[in-house]
Scaffold this motif. Structure first.
Motif, PDB file in Angstrom:
ATOM      1  N   GLN A 477       0.849  -1.189   0.000  1.00  0.00           N
ATOM      2  CA  GLN A 477       0.000   0.000   0.000  1.00  0.00           C
ATOM      3  C   GLN A 477       0.886   1.241   0.000  1.00  0.00           C
ATOM      4  OE1 GLN A 477      -2.660   0.676   3.365  1.00  0.00           O
ATOM      5  NE2 GLN A 477      -4.188   1.545   1.977  1.00  0.00           N
ATOM      6  N   PRO A 478       0.674   2.164  -0.958  1.00  0.00           N
ATOM      7  CA  PRO A 478       1.567   3.331  -1.053  1.00  0.00           C
ATOM      8  C   PRO A 478       1.381   4.305   0.103  1.00  0.00           C
ATOM      9  CG  PRO A 478      -0.245   3.525  -2.616  1.00  0.00           C
ATOM     10  CD  PRO A 478      -0.341   2.145  -2.028  1.00  0.00           C
ATOM     11  N   LYS A 479       2.492   4.935   0.490  1.00  0.00           N
ATOM     12  CA  LYS A 479       2.489   6.059   1.416  1.00  0.00           C
ATOM     13  C   LYS A 479       2.823   7.319   0.619  1.00  0.00           C
ATOM     14  CE  LYS A 479       4.220   3.530   5.467  1.00  0.00           C
ATOM     15  NZ  LYS A 479       5.306   3.502   6.478  1.00  0.00           N
ATOM     16  N   ALA A 490       6.062   2.557   1.086  1.00  0.00           N
ATOM     17  CA  ALA A 490       5.009   1.558   0.963  1.00  0.00           C
ATOM     18  C   ALA A 490       4.999   0.702   2.216  1.00  0.00           C
ATOM     19  CB  ALA A 490       5.238   0.685  -0.268  1.00  0.00           C
ATOM     20  N   GLU A 491       3.834   0.172   2.556  1.00  0.00           N
ATOM     21  CA  GLU A 491       3.726  -0.778   3.653  1.00  0.00           C
ATOM     22  C   GLU A 491       3.442  -2.158   3.083  1.00  0.00           C
ATOM     23  OE1 GLU A 491       1.295  -1.671   7.825  1.00  0.00           O
ATOM     24  OE2 GLU A 491       0.771   0.065   6.590  1.00  0.00           O
ATOM     25  N   LEU A 542      13.623   2.031 -10.757  1.00  0.00           N
ATOM     26  CA  LEU A 542      12.464   2.754 -10.246  1.00  0.00           C
ATOM     27  C   LEU A 542      12.879   3.642  -9.068  1.00  0.00           C
ATOM     28  CD1 LEU A 542       9.876  -0.142 -10.402  1.00  0.00           C
ATOM     29  CD2 LEU A 542       9.997   1.851 -11.903  1.00  0.00           C
ATOM     30  N   PRO A 543      12.108   4.692  -8.792  1.00  0.00           N
ATOM     31  CA  PRO A 543      12.466   5.588  -7.687  1.00  0.00           C
ATOM     32  C   PRO A 543      12.565   4.823  -6.370  1.00  0.00           C
ATOM     33  CG  PRO A 543      10.698   6.535  -8.998  1.00  0.00           C
ATOM     34  CD  PRO A 543      10.872   5.128  -9.485  1.00  0.00           C
ATOM     35  N   PRO A 544      13.670   4.930  -5.660  1.00  0.00           N
ATOM     36  CA  PRO A 544      13.815   4.183  -4.406  1.00  0.00           C
ATOM     37  C   PRO A 544      12.926   4.760  -3.313  1.00  0.00           C
ATOM     38  CG  PRO A 544      15.681   5.638  -4.730  1.00  0.00           C
ATOM     39  CD  PRO A 544      14.865   5.728  -5.984  1.00  0.00           C
ATOM     40  N   VAL A 545      12.199   3.882  -2.622  1.00  0.00           N
ATOM     41  CA  VAL A 545      11.357   4.285  -1.495  1.00  0.00           C
ATOM     42  C   VAL A 545      11.517   3.249  -0.394  1.00  0.00           C
ATOM     43  CG1 VAL A 545       9.629   5.490  -2.905  1.00  0.00           C
ATOM     44  CG2 VAL A 545       9.360   3.048  -2.440  1.00  0.00           C
ATOM     45  N   PRO A 695      -4.163  -1.634  -0.881  1.00  0.00           N
ATOM     46  CA  PRO A 695      -3.043  -2.573  -0.988  1.00  0.00           C
ATOM     47  C   PRO A 695      -3.098  -3.275  -2.338  1.00  0.00           C
ATOM     48  CG  PRO A 695      -4.103  -2.749   1.151  1.00  0.00           C
ATOM     49  CD  PRO A 695      -4.975  -1.868   0.320  1.00  0.00           C
ATOM     50  N   MET A 696      -1.949  -3.364  -3.015  1.00  0.00           N
ATOM     51  CA  MET A 696      -1.911  -3.913  -4.365  1.00  0.00           C
ATOM     52  C   MET A 696      -0.780  -4.915  -4.513  1.00  0.00           C
ATOM     53  SD  MET A 696      -0.537  -0.413  -6.236  1.00  0.00           S
ATOM     54  CE  MET A 696      -1.761   0.586  -5.395  1.00  0.00           C
TER      55      MET A 696
END
Length: 716
Positions: A477-479, A490-491, A542-545, A695-696
């Protein structure tokens, strides 16, 4: 020493006053010993020096001959450029009015240092009244000047602090009237200005304190200790509203030890007191329904057992589980599911007496404690039938009507158990029997129902198989940042894709996995999978998170830091891109062990956040001991922030106080624009919830990150 003779310093006659012979050497000695400089200058453009004493070198850094007749520089050149016009104007005015010259100004020494001097002198006038020369004395007053300036600056700073302080500052007489207050105190108490407060509030004991005896206690402490610290009281504002304040004050005495006044500070703590009250409520009550929670249930049931043991009477425990809750919750969303739970809670309460209790056990499970039941099992059965009928009444969700039923298991003291845990376990077993009987019924516990343990064994076997056969899946799930709306994390959320039952939410299997001890290997799988996936995203450009992973209380052991370090090393993921989430109750359960483990984890370089903040019983000040980076405000508070003033106040207080502790604040469960706007306006840092993304799967989140990368590229 080279000097020019000056009539002003020569013997002017042979009167008896001057009968002692004077020698030039004696005069030079006297002048040399003066702490300053004696001078005579012409009244010309450059104030040409005709005489200057030996003190010239010490004061100015120049030899007397450097100034005599302007050989190296003139007296005017010695004066600081910024002060020359002022000094010349002053001297001109004094000479014209035949007044004594008395002025302070700066000079520039030979070494470049600036010094303050005090110059006194007179004009020397000829027979025709024309000024012939200026004579005087110049002394270094730099230390005095700097001390005076320092005092002025200190007074200015004190006044600025006093006037601009956020806290109220006051001085009062011992008999209870204000002498001085700052604007902050006037604002706290609701007055237009400090002067308005001082004039209007003449009796602190009766006009200010809601309980006048608090003033008596204040005075008692002052007499005993000479000070008070964190003295909390309820007080009246000018408009009659009641607020909470905290005072720190001390007694001020004169040199003889006589009491002069009290002085101190006042802080408005109403929001904090409301927050603390809410935290105490949350410690014993369910945030969603307002019912007692497990902690309060256990205490109440223990008291009921003790009372029945001493006085006799029948005490029963009923375990109520909703039959169709998962279907409604999954189909219509958590918000509808939450409304259903609140409705059921109200219906259950309506069926009980004041002496009984209904508590929320968790999820869609409720527990009833019935004391002093009359009529034996028949009386209990009558109550259960009433509950079944109340729960099954039609329930409206939007334009649709639902009929939800419940399954109830009942245990009795002392027949089915003599302690809290046994009675709850027996009622739980009877509830499962009610479900097996077709639901929407109740069953009394019977010893043979313990065979239901075999059903739990089947669940245990299924969970172990799920681990071995990779039936678990991770969803993400994105933050989002509230600053610019970008994805900043993301969680990782686990799901169980069972061949027999399909996709199973964690609410169904995580509690059992916790109880059975399987949560540790499941948690390890989640951590490994999330780290590998995050590294794969980074390798794909991809952008690091950072990805957040929830930790179970059972995982908080001394071996955890080494395990996390191994997972990071094996996955190749830098620690900065991993965030571990622990619940508030985990933090507070075993503080000493927890803080040691958290410090070890922080040394790896990862981030730590406290999940579901506000649902346990801790305080932000207590959290200062823990090396955490962020707080996640529980969704139960976020849900009602746009409609409920108490929830809004709590969320504001958490955000404000967390920022004081340099903690990021994340709000979860954001489901609409009102909640989003409120959080953004009040400085929340990050958000997650259905409003921004459910959530995906990893594949869907990969596409989301790709879109984010494209958006960032266009922005550049």
């Amino acid at each position: 020493m080279k000097t020019a003779a000056s009539p002003a310093f020569q013997d002017q006659g042979n009167s008896s006053v001057h009968s002692i012979p004077r020698s030039p050497r004696l005069l030079e000695t006297l002048l040399a010993n003066l702490d300053g400089v004696v001078y005579r200058s012409r009244d010309d453009e450059r104030w040409t020096i005709e005489f200057v004493s030996e003190g010239c070198l010490e004061l100015t850094g120049y030899l007397p001959e450097d100034l005599l007749l302007n050989q190296r520089l003139s007296f005017a050149d010695l004066i600081h450029p910024d002060d020359r016009e002022m000094v010349r104007a002053h001297v001109a005015q004094c000479v014209a009015a035949r007044r004594r010259i008395d002025v302070e100004y700066r000079i520039s020494r030979a070494d470049g240092e600036t010094r303050w001097v005090w110059a006194r002198g007179v004009g020397i006038y000829g027979a025709g009244g024309k000024v012939e020369a200026l004579e005087g004395f110049m002394q270094d007053v730099t230390e005095r000047k700097e001390a005076a300036q320092a005092l002025q600056e200190a007074e200015r700073r004190y006044r600025s602090i006093f006037e601009n302080a956020i806290e109220g500052v006051f001085q009062t007489t011992p008999d209870g009237t204000y002498i001085a207050v700052n604007p902050a105190l006037a604002r706290i108490y609701g007055y237009r200005s400090p002067e308005d407060l001082i004039v209007s509030l003449r009796d602190i004991r009766h006009q200010l304190y809601v309980e006048p005896e608090r003033r008596n206690e204040f005075m008692r402490l002052m007499e005993e200790r000479g000070q008070v610290s964190n003295f909390e009281s309820r007080v009246y504002r000018r408009d009659g509203d009641i607020i909470w304040i905290s005072e720190n004050a001390r007694a001020v005495c004169d040199e003889a030890g006589n009491l002069v006044c009290y002085e101190g500070t006042v802080e408005a703590i109403t929001e904090r007191k409301l927050y603390e009250a809410e935290m105490r409520h949350q410690a014993t009550h369910d945030a969603l329904t307002g019912l007692p929670n497990r902690n309060m249930l256990h205490d109440h049931l223990q008291r009921a057992i003790n009372n029945a043991r001493q006085k006799g009477g029948l005490t029963a425990v009923a375990f109520v589980d909703l039959d169709q809750f998962k279907f409604i919750n999954d189909s219509l969303g958590h918000q509808v599911g939450d409304e259903l739970l609140k409705t059921v809670a109200q219906r259950l309460q309506s069926c009980l007496r004041d002496s009984d209790m209904v508590a929320r056990q968790g999820g869609d499970e409720f527990v009833l404690v019935l004391q002093n039941q009359t009529g034996g099992e028949a009386g209990i059965a009558e109550v259960m039938q009433r509950i079944l009928a109340a729960v099954s009444r039609p329930w409206q969700a939007g334009d649709r009507e639902f009929h939800i039923t419940s399954s109830i298991g009942v245990s009795r003291y002392p027949t089915d158990g003599k302690d809290v845990e046994t009675l709850l376990k027996s009622a739980d077993s009877a509830m499962y029997r009610a479900k097996e009987q077709g639901r929407n019924n109740f069953q009394f516990f019977a010893p043979w129902m313990d065979s239901q343990v075999s059903n739990r064994l089947e669940m245990l076997i299924s969970l172990r198989r799920a681990l071995d056969q990779q039936e678990f899946k991770l969803f993400y799930q994105p933050k989002l940042s509230l600053k610019d709306g970008s994805i900043i994390g993301a969680e990782a959320l686990i799901r169980w894709e069972s061949p027999e039952q399909g996709m199973i939410s964690p609410d169904r299997f995580i509690p059992f996995a916790e109880e059975a001890g399987l949560i540790v290997p499941i948690g390890e799988w989640v951590l490994r999978t999330a780290c590998r996936q995050n590294k794969a995203w980074q390798d794909a450009g991809l952008p690091p998170v950072p990805v957040a992973v929830n930790l179970s209380p059972r995982q908080m052991n001394p071996a955890l830091p080494d395990f996390v370090a191994d997972v990071l090393a094996q996955s190749g993921l830098a620690a900065a891109w991993l965030e571990l989430e622990i619940t508030e109750n985990v933090v507070m359960k075993d503080a000493e062990k927890t803080v040691a483990a958290l410090h070890a984890l922080k040394r790896l370089g990862l981030q730590i956040s406290v999940d579901d903040f506000g649902t346990g019983y801790s305080s932000l000040s207590y959290l200062r001991r823990f090396p955490v980076d962020a707080l996640k405000i529980d969704k139960s508070f976020v849900r009602d922030i746009a409609r409920d003033a108490d929830s809004a106040a709590i969320v504001k207080a958490v955000i404000s106080l967390a920022h004081i502790l340099n903690l990021r604040v994340i709000a979860e469960g954001v489901e609409d624009e009102e909640q989003h706007a409120f959080l953004k306006e009040n400085g929340c840092d990050e958000v997650q919830g259905y409003y921004f993304g459910k959530p995906m799967t990893a594949a869907d989140f990969t596409r989301r990150l790709g879109e984010e990368a494209g958006r960032l590229g266009e922005a550049r």
